[in-house]
Design a protein around this motif. Sequence first.
Motif, PDB file in Angstrom:
ATOM      1  N   UNK A   1       7.258   3.883  13.535  1.00 31.86           N
ATOM      2  CA  UNK A   1       7.388   4.454  12.022  1.00 31.86           C
ATOM      3  C   UNK A   1       8.847   5.291  11.134  1.00 31.86           C
ATOM      4  N   UNK A   2       9.156   5.926  12.247  1.00 34.50           N
ATOM      5  CA  UNK A   2      10.327   6.806  11.652  1.00 34.50           C
ATOM      6  C   UNK A   2      10.307   7.309  13.349  1.00 34.50           C
ATOM      7  N   UNK A   3      11.948   7.504  13.414  1.00 38.39           N
ATOM      8  CA  UNK A   3      13.101   7.925  14.386  1.00 38.39           C
ATOM      9  C   UNK A   3      13.642   9.436  14.190  1.00 38.39           C
TER      10      UNK A   3
ATOM     11  N   UNK B   1      -0.597   9.245   9.903  1.00 34.10           N
ATOM     12  CA  UNK B   1      -2.134   9.314  10.783  1.00 34.10           C
ATOM     13  C   UNK B   1      -1.140   8.391  12.078  1.00 34.10           C
ATOM     14  N   UNK B   2      -0.334   8.720  12.437  1.00 35.34           N
ATOM     15  CA  UNK B   2      -0.353   8.900  13.632  1.00 35.34           C
ATOM     16  C   UNK B   2       0.255   9.283  14.858  1.00 35.34           C
TER      17      UNK B   2
ATOM     18  N   UNK C   1       5.489  14.226   9.265  1.00 30.08           N
ATOM     19  CA  UNK C   1       5.147  12.555   9.539  1.00 30.08           C
ATOM     20  C   UNK C   1       3.704  11.786   9.504  1.00 30.08           C
ATOM     21  N   UNK C   2       4.029  12.338  11.219  1.00 26.30           N
ATOM     22  CA  UNK C   2       2.299  11.909  11.724  1.00 26.30           C
ATOM     23  C   UNK C   2       1.115  11.960  11.069  1.00 26.30           C
TER      24      UNK C   2
ATOM     25  N   UNK D   1       5.831   8.119  16.254  1.00 26.50           N
ATOM     26  CA  UNK D   1       6.985   8.751  15.291  1.00 26.50           C
ATOM     27  C   UNK D   1       7.301   9.286  16.631  1.00 26.50           C
ATOM     28  N   UNK D   2       8.731   8.311  16.678  1.00 20.82           N
ATOM     29  CA  UNK D   2       9.846   9.324  18.176  1.00 20.82           C
ATOM     30  C   UNK D   2      10.900  10.443  17.821  1.00 20.82           C
ATOM     31  N   UNK D   3      10.663  11.122  18.718  1.00 22.07           N
ATOM     32  CA  UNK D   3      11.196  12.201  18.631  1.00 22.07           C
ATOM     33  C   UNK D   3      11.778  12.556  20.217  1.00 22.07           C
TER      34      UNK D   3
END
Length: 137
Positions: free
Chosen positions: A101-103, A29-30, A24-25, A4-6
């Motif tokens: 997976x997500x930003x 399991x990210x 989300x992580x 996951x990008x933060x």
Amino acid sequence: MGKVFLAADGSAHSKRALEKAIQLAKASNASIDIVHVISAKESKEAALNSTGKIDLETKRKQMLKPLFDLTEAEGIAYEYIELRGEPDVELVKYANHEPYEYVVVGSRGLNTFQEFVLGSVSHKLAKRALAPVIIVK
């Protein structure tokens, strides 16, 4: 394991965004990449208010430490990535350099006119990132 990008700047917005990134992580399991961009403006202002390079790095890490601490407390693996340049450009470029997976990014609360004229980091990420973007108020 995914990532996951933060986008993080140490603000209250980025802390709330981190809380969503942690959810989300955990669900997927990210791990989380905590990405901070040092702009030319931030560099100049920090340099004027500091006693040297080590002082600048210490202040930056202190500003982001609550994010690292919360991520560790939740048992989520993370990596801190520091970029230099214009935040919107560098964040989009980095978000698209690998399959996230997500930003996740905090909202800055710009009004519609300012966002239309200037564009905000969150708005540009939402338009240009390849992964699904979540903007947290």
